[in-house]
Design an enzyme around this catalytic site. Structure first.
Site, PDB file in Angstrom:
ATOM      1  CG  ASP A  60      -1.074  -3.746   7.940  1.00  0.00           C
ATOM      2  OD1 ASP A  60      -0.603  -3.089   8.888  1.00  0.00           O
ATOM      3  OD2 ASP A  60      -2.154  -4.357   7.999  1.00  0.00           O
ATOM      4  CE1 TYR A 119      -6.730   0.830   4.523  1.00  0.00           C
ATOM      5  CE2 TYR A 119      -8.294   1.687   6.133  1.00  0.00           C
ATOM      6  CZ  TYR A 119      -6.986   1.448   5.731  1.00  0.00           C
ATOM      7  OH  TYR A 119      -5.950   1.845   6.542  1.00  0.00           O
TER       8      TYR A 119
END
Length: 254
Positions: A60, A119
């Site tokens: 994002d 992540y």
């Protein structure tokens, strides 16, 4: 697969980027700067025609990548795959770097062949923070209890309904994900939250990171978190952590 038989080579890239000044990975409407668009512009200059690149994960706005994987098809035959590294880096902006390039099988797909995505979310825990550190981490100004945080993280395991961490606007058909690992640890004086899964919902990692930090701060027990996960109620969880501390850390393939 390539649309043209002349596009006989599939090139797999390993790349890294600073997401601060990008509107995410995925190409968007004209005028919005994205990582995919930046790489495709560089590839077009090399090929003298448009080239599409596919990434393993769609990060994002403001999210970084230490090791994103992508692939594209090329008609350039007289160039070793490794030469795409200096060729692209000489054209790309400085906040995107190609780390490696290899020729792979024709049917390799960066997104669909990815098995595990990892992540990391970075926190600064001291009373003071250096200016450049604030670009890549969330400053807490305190050291949370890692034992408590990991008692929460232990609940994130296996096949799960992750609706409790789904933000409004998520368009996933299914909110079930398989989580392989989730943990907090200290590295180089930073608190790091690491999570690995087959895939993630939109803003899911940031939602989890913000929630676990908030629950630890409030002294809530892990049974409270477990109940919320079972109920799938996002309104009862914590805030979504800002994008600056999040990194796509690694991609694993079969």
């Amino acid at each position: 697969m390539p649309n043209d038989e002349k596009e006989s080579r599939n090139i797999k890239l390993l790349l890294s980027y600073d997401g601060t000044d990008f509107f995410g990975w995925q190409r968007q409407e004209e005028g919005r700067r994205t990582v995919q668009a930046a790489i495709e512009e560089a590839l077009e200059k090399l090929h003298k025609r448009p080239v599409t690149i596919t990434g393993s994960g769609r990060t994002d706005t403001g999210v970084h990548a230490a090791a994103q994987v992508a692939n594209f098809y090329t008609c350039i035959e007289n160039m070793e795959a490794s030469r795409f590294v200096p060729a692209l880096n000489s054209i790309l902006p400085k906040d995107v770097r190609i780390l490696d390039a290899i020729e792979t099988r024709k049917d390799f797909h960066s997104r669909f062949d990815a098995r595990i995505r990892t992540y990391r979310y970075f926190f600064l825990t001291g009373k003071k923070a250096l200016p450049w550190e604030l670009r890549y981490a969330l400053h807490l100004r305190r050291m949370p209890c890692i034992k408590t945080l990991n008692s929460y993280a232990e609940l994130l395991s296996g096949e799960m309904d992750c609706t409790a961490f789904a933000v409004p606007g998520d368009k996933s058909k299914s909110r079930h994900r398989y989580i392989y690992n989730a943990k907090f640890f200290i590295d180089d004086e930073k608190l790091i939250f690491e999570i690995s899964a087959n895939a993630f919902l939109w803003k899911m990692v940031r939602s989890i990171a913000g929630t676990l930090i908030r629950f630890e701060e409030k002294g809530l027990g892990k049974d409270y978190l477990l109940d919320i996960i079972r109920r799938g109620d996002r309104s009862l969880t914590g805030p979504t952590a800002p994008p600056r501390g999040l990194f796509l850390w690694s991609i694993e393939f079969d």
